[in-house]
Design a protein around this motif. Structure first.
Motif: not given
Length: 420
Positions: A251-252, A255-256, A314, A318, A329, A332-333, A336, A387
């Motif tokens: 998941n990270y 997002g990354q 986003s 996503t 998610l 999370l985005v 970012f 998160y």
């Protein structure tokens, strides 16, 4: 001469925009496909392997992407000096690759954590070897970026096609890691011959320990700064992988990757401008000061626009990348997206400070932020998983931003007082 310099700068920016465009297009083609085929768990293994290599690359690169680029940009009209810098830097990087490779191999052999996907972790070392063999710092310093564009785009086309042909089920994780590694390894192999033929630069092993030591001392603050930066840029995936497992790492990683894609819109300009401002600072300080002000204004507006677009879009971005609508998610985005605004400005200010020989001051700022990250990252990841990690990265970038502004203003005042 001024027109020639501007044309050269524009040519490098265009080449880097094409290169960066290829860095978007091909991952965007393969990214959703790999997430779907490998599933979140195995995709987490893939991003974890690449993250480890990128982290190890800090030690092998040793900041030469900054220090060697600057040296070559200042001496680019002196072929003998450029060849000497190339020999010295490549000797150090090759020696570090062998040492780190031995340590990495021992860890894989004896730590149970690596055993389930041992082959994937071993294959990923090709990423590091490829990065060493491909001297992007040389191309940047010579301001001949069009050549790396040709090489990388062709390789990306071939490897991307191979991914769609051969990756068919989640058990293909080892093959997926191998093919991803080829993005780095093939250009590295090709570059060995290209540098010798096109630039007439011949590699010769340097055995003079004094020269090696001096080069290492010259780049130590840049290396340390890069180390601190990678603590909170590449370190998070490694920490999440160990603490929260492959799903959280996946998941990270998603997002990354979205963040990196939007952040990367600024990088063609940053990479092309850096050798240009290094040379300008050495030869035309007044012109440099004027250019610096304009650069900061344009960078602020540009980074704000990019961040705002990602924040607003986003949900759509996503869903396109992950293949489904995931509210968690999306948030999370959005975190970012805020990080993007701050990190673009931090990158611009860092390049300006490197050009001004303020690497020791810059290193102190990043070291303070890295210490805060180390203290907070593990407990926040335990409590809030990906998160918590994204939040501490945002806080760290904000601290660096504040320190950079403070240091640049302080240097400006000191420089003004000195001139008076």
């Amino acid at each position: 001469m001024s027109k020639l310099i501007k044309n050269r700068l524009l040519g490098n920016i265009v080449s880097l925009i094409i290169l960066q465009g290829s860095n978007y297009v091909f991952p965007l083609l393969t990214f959703p496909y790999l997430v779907k085929i490998l599933e979140t768990n195995n995709y987490g293994v893939l991003v974890f392997c690449i993250a480890i290599m990128q982290f190890l690359n800090i030690f092998v690169d040793y900041g030469f992407n900054i220090s060697a680029t600057k040296e070559i940009s200042i001496n680019k009209n002196n072929l003998a000096k450029v060849n000497s810098i190339y020999n010295l830097v490549m000797t150090i990087k090759l020696a570090l690759t062998v040492i780190i490779g031995l340590i990495y191999g021992i860890l894989i052999a004896f730590l149970p954590f690596f055993h389930e996907n041992m082959l994937a972790f071993l294959l990923s070392y090709l990423v590091l070897i490829g990065n060493v063999l491909f001297p992007i710092w040389l191309y940047q310093g010579l301001e001949r970026m069009k050549y790396i564009t040709y090489i990388n785009v062709v390789v990306k086309v071939i490897v991307t096609a191979l991914i769609f042909v051969f990756i068919k089920e989640k058990q293909d994780i080892n093959l997926a890691v191998f093919l991803q590694s080829l993005y780095y390894f093939i250009p590295g192999i090709f570059s060995i011959f290209f540098v010798a033929k096109k630039f007439k630069i011949k590699y010769k092993l340097i055995k003079d320990i004094k020269k090696i030591k001096n080069e290492l001392l010259k780049g130590k603050f840049v290396f340390m700064t890069n180390l601190w930066i990678n603590f909170y840029s590449q370190g998070p995936l490694v920490i999440i992988g160990f603490i929260s497992g492959n799903i959280a790492a996946g998941n990270y990683g998603i997002g990354q990757k979205i963040m990196v894609a939007f952040y990367g819109l600024s990088q063609p300009i940053v990479q092309a401008i850096y050798p240009y401002i290094c040379e300008m600072y050495e030869t035309h300080i007044e012109k440099f000061n004027l250019f610096k002000k304009k650069l900061m204004v344009v960078s602020t507006l540009f980074s704000f626009f990019i961040s705002l677009m990602l924040f607003i879009l986003s949900p759509q971005v996503t869903e396109f990348v992950a293949g489904k609508y995931t509210p968690q998610l999306i948030w999370l985005v959005r975190i970012f997206s805020i990080i993007i605004f701050i990190s673009i400005l931090n990158t611009i200010m860092a390049r300006i400070m490197y050009a001004m020989n303020l690497q020791e001051i810059l290193n102190r700022s990043y070291s303070k932020a890295a210490i805060i990250f180390v203290i907070c990252a593990i407990p926040l990841t335990f409590w809030f998983q990906e998160y918590g990690m994204a939040t501490i990265v945002m806080v760290v970038e904000s601290i660096i931003f504040s320190l950079n502004i403070k240091n640049m203003f302080a240097f400006k005042e000191a420089h003004r007082a000195y001139n008076v």
